[in-house]
Design an enzyme around this catalytic site. Structure first.
Site, PDB file in Angstrom:
ATOM      1  CG  HIS A  42      -2.015  -1.005   1.127  1.00 40.22           C
ATOM      2  ND1 HIS A  42      -3.225  -0.720   0.535  1.00 40.22           N
ATOM      3  CD2 HIS A  42      -2.070  -2.288   1.518  1.00 40.22           C
ATOM      4  CE1 HIS A  42      -3.982  -1.794   0.576  1.00 40.22           C
ATOM      5  NE2 HIS A  42      -3.310  -2.768   1.165  1.00 40.22           N
ATOM      6  CB  THR A 100      13.818  -7.454   2.939  1.00 38.81           C
ATOM      7  OG1 THR A 100      15.171  -7.656   3.353  1.00 38.81           O
ATOM      8  CG2 THR A 100      12.897  -7.577   4.147  1.00 38.81           C
ATOM      9  CE  LYS A 125      24.955 -26.494   6.022  1.00 33.74           C
ATOM     10  NZ  LYS A 125      24.279 -27.620   6.707  1.00 33.74           N
TER      11      LYS A 125
END
Length: 199
Positions: free
Chosen positions: A127, A179, A197
């Site tokens: 939004h 992200t 890892k």
């Protein structure tokens, strides 16, 4: 070919906003933010479901016909998921499992042999909120496509945010918030997710 025709129609409607609003009213229930009941009845005619695929009856399929929904061969969407392609196509590959209580909001492309555990959110939608003189729900939305490559396992309650591409043979730990893009052959975890890892 069908995709080209759909895109031509979309472009034509952009040039006629009044007609677009009218068609949107006929197709989408604005209060419920989902296709109207008579559109949902027609869903088997415009959704692509590969041979041997399954969508459980409790899944909320918010898939209006003006965007693409495709589920590959032998893929499964488990109970109580929400699949929404109203603002972008949702493409799911072959031999892929979308676990219980997942939410997927397009534009999202999920590859082959992908396993999403329970309670995962994959959303390419945000939004808009930058204009402080307007309410957030008056500012519209923006989207950035998400790509989840082949052979990925995403643990329970992870969140995949807009614009992310996840590489091949990747494990995303439970509860991670992704992200940024993830390269091939790694395990990631944390908030925000970081490589923990190499595989």
């Amino acid at each position: 070919m069908a995709t080209t025709k759909q895109e031509d129609i979309r472009q034509g409607l952009k040039g006629n906003p009044r007609l677009k609003r009218f068609l949107d009213y006929l197709i989408m229930n604005q209060r419920d933010a989902r296709p109207r009941w008579y559109i949902r009845l027609l869903a088997p005619l415009y959704q692509h479901r590969g041979r041997g695929s399954k969508i459980y009856r409790s899944v909320r399929m918010d898939t209006p016909p003006y965007r693409k929904f495709s589920l590959g061969r032998r893929s499964v969407v488990e109970s109580f998921c929400c699949i929404n392609n109203a603002v972008g196509d949702v493409i799911i590959g072959d031999n892929t499992r979308i676990g219980i209580h997942n939410t997927i909001i397009g534009p999202v492309t999920i590859g082959n042999h992908v396993n999403l555990a329970q309670g995962i959110t994959v959303t390419a939608l945000n939004h808009n909120f930058q204009d402080i003189s307007k309410k957030i729900d008056e500012q519209g939305i923006s989207t950035k496509p998400i790509v989840i490559s082949d052979d990925v396992w995403i643990g329970a309650n992870a969140v995949i945010l807009p614009g992310v591409t996840i590489g091949r043979h990747v494990v995303v730990a439970a509860g991670a918030v992704v992200t940024n893009d993830i390269p091939d052959h790694v395990v990631v975890g944390g908030v925000p997710a970081k490589i923990i890892k190499q595989l």
